[in-house]
Motif scaffolding. Structure first.
Motif, PDB file in Angstrom:
ATOM      1  N   UNK A 125       0.758  -1.212  -0.189  1.00 23.30           N
ATOM      2  CA  UNK A 125       0.092  -0.083   0.023  1.00 23.30           C
ATOM      3  C   UNK A 125       0.824   1.099  -0.093  1.00 23.30           C
ATOM      4  N   UNK A 126       0.567   2.309  -0.893  1.00 23.50           N
ATOM      5  CA  UNK A 126       1.426   3.298  -1.237  1.00 23.50           C
ATOM      6  C   UNK A 126       0.316   4.380  -1.003  1.00 23.50           C
ATOM      7  N   UNK A 127       0.151   5.346  -0.070  1.00 25.53           N
ATOM      8  CA  UNK A 127      -0.818   6.179   0.083  1.00 25.53           C
ATOM      9  C   UNK A 127      -0.369   7.575  -0.880  1.00 25.53           C
ATOM     10  N   UNK A 128       0.819   7.716  -1.507  1.00 28.20           N
ATOM     11  CA  UNK A 128       0.856   8.353  -2.321  1.00 28.20           C
ATOM     12  C   UNK A 128       0.221   8.206  -3.856  1.00 28.20           C
ATOM     13  N   UNK A 129      -0.105   6.787  -3.885  1.00 21.39           N
ATOM     14  CA  UNK A 129      -0.697   6.460  -5.236  1.00 21.39           C
ATOM     15  C   UNK A 129      -2.188   6.008  -5.003  1.00 21.39           C
ATOM     16  N   UNK A 130      -2.556   5.744  -3.980  1.00 23.37           N
ATOM     17  CA  UNK A 130      -4.143   5.310  -3.735  1.00 23.37           C
ATOM     18  C   UNK A 130      -4.739   5.672  -2.389  1.00 23.37           C
ATOM     19  N   UNK A 131      -6.051   6.004  -2.374  1.00 23.03           N
ATOM     20  CA  UNK A 131      -6.650   6.196  -1.330  1.00 23.03           C
ATOM     21  C   UNK A 131      -6.681   4.907  -0.509  1.00 23.03           C
ATOM     22  N   UNK A 132      -7.166   4.867   0.621  1.00 22.93           N
ATOM     23  CA  UNK A 132      -7.673   3.413   1.223  1.00 22.93           C
ATOM     24  C   UNK A 132      -8.775   2.957   0.501  1.00 22.93           C
ATOM     25  N   UNK A 133      -9.760   3.829   0.322  1.00 25.75           N
ATOM     26  CA  UNK A 133     -11.085   3.269  -0.283  1.00 25.75           C
ATOM     27  C   UNK A 133     -10.741   2.962  -1.582  1.00 25.75           C
ATOM     28  N   UNK A 134      -9.964   3.597  -2.489  1.00 19.02           N
ATOM     29  CA  UNK A 134      -9.568   3.164  -3.754  1.00 19.02           C
ATOM     30  C   UNK A 134      -8.899   1.734  -3.790  1.00 19.02           C
ATOM     31  N   UNK A 135      -8.016   1.737  -2.817  1.00 19.48           N
ATOM     32  CA  UNK A 135      -7.332   0.256  -2.664  1.00 19.48           C
ATOM     33  C   UNK A 135      -8.295  -0.598  -2.412  1.00 19.48           C
ATOM     34  N   UNK A 136      -9.094  -0.618  -1.482  1.00 24.91           N
ATOM     35  CA  UNK A 136     -10.399  -1.366  -1.244  1.00 24.91           C
ATOM     36  C   UNK A 136     -11.387  -1.655  -2.259  1.00 24.91           C
ATOM     37  N   UNK A 137     -11.506  -0.520  -3.139  1.00 23.53           N
ATOM     38  CA  UNK A 137     -12.254  -0.693  -4.258  1.00 23.53           C
ATOM     39  C   UNK A 137     -11.825  -1.594  -5.170  1.00 23.53           C
ATOM     40  N   UNK A 138     -10.397  -1.475  -5.526  1.00 24.76           N
ATOM     41  CA  UNK A 138      -9.626  -2.257  -6.520  1.00 24.76           C
ATOM     42  C   UNK A 138      -9.478  -3.700  -5.979  1.00 24.76           C
ATOM     43  N   UNK A 139      -9.081  -3.903  -4.818  1.00 24.36           N
ATOM     44  CA  UNK A 139      -8.928  -5.520  -4.139  1.00 24.36           C
ATOM     45  C   UNK A 139     -10.406  -5.933  -4.304  1.00 24.36           C
TER      46      UNK A 139
END
Lengths: 198, 223
Positions: free
Chosen positions: A76-90
Motif C-alpha cells: 500500500x502506497x498512500x501517494x498512489x491510492x486512497x484506502x478506499x480506492x485500494x479497497x475498491x480495486x482489491x
C-alpha cells in the motif's frame, strides 16, 4: 461523512484511514486492522451487494478482500491510492476471481518494487485523498445524464454496453455520455494540477 | 521514451476499472497501461472515484464469522513481510532487459524470447494466448515492412504495440500505442521498415479477410 464539512476536513477524515493502514503496514497493528474492518467491511459488503452479488458471495468477497489487505499491506502506497480506492480495486479483483474464475490482469501501479516501463507518475502533484474527494465533487457537477451513466457503471460493475441496456439507451449514447463526462473530469484534474504546479 | 499517443477510448478504460471486461481485453489494457503514464493516471482516477462510491455505499454489516476469520488470519500471520529493495529490483530488471511489460510476462510465463510462434504465412507469426473469455488474444510478429492481409471486423479490435511499430493509413503506432477499431471498414496495417513489429491483438469476433488465401488459413489460425 458530514456533507457540510469543508474539503480539508473531509481529507483529514480520509487521512485517518491512511494512518491506520500505515500502522498495519509497519507495525502489524491488529487493533488498527480491526478498526479498519469495522469501518470499511460493511461498505465493501454493501457496495458489492449493490452490484447484484448475493449476500453469501458478498460475505466471501469481503473476507477475501480484508485478508488480502492484511497480507499485502506492504504494497500500500498512500501517494498512489486512497484506502478506499485500494479497497475498491482489491474487492473488484476478488469478485472477478470468485465469480468468473478468471484472473485479473492488473498493472502493478501500487507495487513499490515494480519498476514500471512508463515514466513514473507525478504523484506528488496532488494529494491522493484530496484528488479523490474533488474528483467526486466534479462528478456531482456533471449534467445528470452523464453523471448517472458513469455512476451506474461503478455501482453496477457492468460494462457500458450493459449499462446502455439497463438505461434503455443506444450503446453509442452511453459511449458519448461517458466520453463527455470523463473529458470534463480530466479537464478538471488538469486544471487542478496546473494550479498546484504553478 | 517516446510518448504514447494512441489510447483506449474512455468507456473501455471505465469498463476495465469497474471490472466488467473479460480477461483478454483486461490483459490488453493492463499491458497498454504499463507503458503509458496517461492511461495509468486515468485508471487511478477511476479507481479513486470507485473508492469514493464504495465509501458512500449503504453499509451491510458482515457476519461475526467473517470478522472473526479476518482477525484470526491477521493474528496468525503477524510478521512484517520483507520489503524488496527497490534498487535491487530495478537492477534485476535492467539486467534481464525485458521486452514485454510485467503483466504480460507474468500472464504468458515468458518474455519475447520464450514465445513459441506459429507461422501463418507471409512471414507473419502468431501465438494465441489462452484466456477464459469469448474474445481472442494473440501475439503477432510482423517482419519489417510487411503488410498484414486486408481485413475487416465484426466486433472491436485492439492492437497494442510491444516492439517496433506499424502504419495504418496515415497513422503510425509505436511501442505502447494502441490502435482501437470498432468499425467494419477494411484496413491493412504495415510494419515499419526498421525492424519487426510485435503486437498484442485482441478481437471480439473472428476477423474477415478480403483476400481468399487468408480465409483458407483462418479456421486453423483462429484469426
Amino acid at each position: 461523512m458530514n456533507a457540510g464539512k469543508s474539503q480539508k476536513a473531509a481529507g483529514e477524515v480520509v487521512d485517518h484511514w491512511a494512518r491506520e493502514m500505515h500502522a498495519i503496514k509497519t507495525r502489524r497493528d491488529q487493533a488498527a486492522f480491526a478498526r479498519l474492518f469495522d469501518h470499511y467491511a460493511p461498505r465493501v459488503k454493501g457496495f458489492v451487494m449493490g452490484a447484484g452479488v448475493t449476500a453469501e458471495m458478498a460475505e466471501e468477497i469481503t473476507q477475501e478482500t480484508f485478508i488480502a489487505i492484511w497480507r499485502k499491506s506492504h504494497l500500500y502506497d498512500p501517494k498512489k491510492a486512497t484506502v478506499s480506492s485500494w479497497l475498491f480495486a482489491i474487492s473488484r479483483n476478488k469478485k472477478i476471481d470468485l465469480l468468473r474464475r478468471e484472473t485479473r490482469p492488473t498493472p502493478d501501479m501500487t507495487d513499490p518494487a515494480a519498476a514500471p516501463d512508463a515514466p513514473p507518475l507525478q504523484d506528488d502533484l496532488l494529494d491522493q485523498n484530496e484528488q479523490a474527494a474533488s474528483l467526486y465533487e466534479a462528478l456531482e457537477t456533471l449534467p445528470e445524464d452523464q453523471r448517472e451513466t458513469i455512476r451506474l457503471a461503478f455501482i453496477s460493475g457492468r460494462s457500458h454496453t450493459e449499462v446502455a441496456q439497463q438505461l434503455g439507451i443506444p450503446v453509442g449514447t452511453a459511449k458519448s455520455r461517458i466520453r463527455l463526462g470523463v473529458a470534463k473530469l480530466r479537464e478538471f484534474l488538469e486544471k487542478k494540477d496546473k494550479d498546484i504546479g504553478a | 521514451m517516446t510518448k504514447v499517443t494512441h489510447h483506449f477510448p474512455d468507456e473501455l478504460l471505465l469498463d476495465y476499472a469497474n471490472g466488467s471486461l473479460g480477461e483478454s481485453w483486461a490483459l490488453a489494457i493492463a499491458t497498454h497501461a504499463e507503458m503509458s503514464s496517461e492511461a495509468q493516471r486515468v485508471i487511478i482516477a477511476y479507481e479513486a472515484l470507485g473508492g469514493e462510491m464504495l465509501s458512500r455505499a449503504r453499509a451491510q454489516t458482515p457476519n461475526d464469522k467473517t470478522r472473526a476469520a479476518c482477525l484470526a488470519a491477521a493474528a496468525a500471520e503477524n510478521t512484517i513481510a520483507p520489503l524488496k529493495k527497490h534498487a535491487d529490483a530495478s537492477a534485476e530488471q535492467r539486467e534481464q532487459d525485458p521486452i514485454f511489460p510485467k503483466t504480460l510476462r507474468r500472464f504468458l510465463g515468458v518474455d519475447l524470447d520464450g514465445v513459441k510462434w506459429r507461422s501463418i504465412g507471409g512471414g507473419i507469426k502468431q501465438k494465441i494466448i489462452e484466456t477464459r473469455d469469448a474474445s481472442v488474444a494473440r501475439l503477432l510478429y510482423i517482419p519489417a515492412g510487411v503488410a498484414t492481409p486486408w481485413h475487416s471486423h465484426r466486433g472491436n479490435e485492439a492492437t497494442v504495440v510491444l516492439a517496433g511499430g506499424f502504419y495504418d493509413g496515415d497513422m503510425s503506432f509505436t511501442r505502447g500505442d494502441v490502435e482501437f477499431t470498432d468499425s467494419t471498414e477494411p484496413h491493412q496495417p504495415r510494419a515499419m521498415e526498421d525492424g519487426p513489429c510485435i503486437t498484442l491483438a485482441v478481437t471480439d469476433a473472428p476477423l474477415r479477410f478480403t483476400n481468399i488465401l487468408p480465409r483458407l488459413v483462418q479456421p486453423f489460425a483462429r484469426i
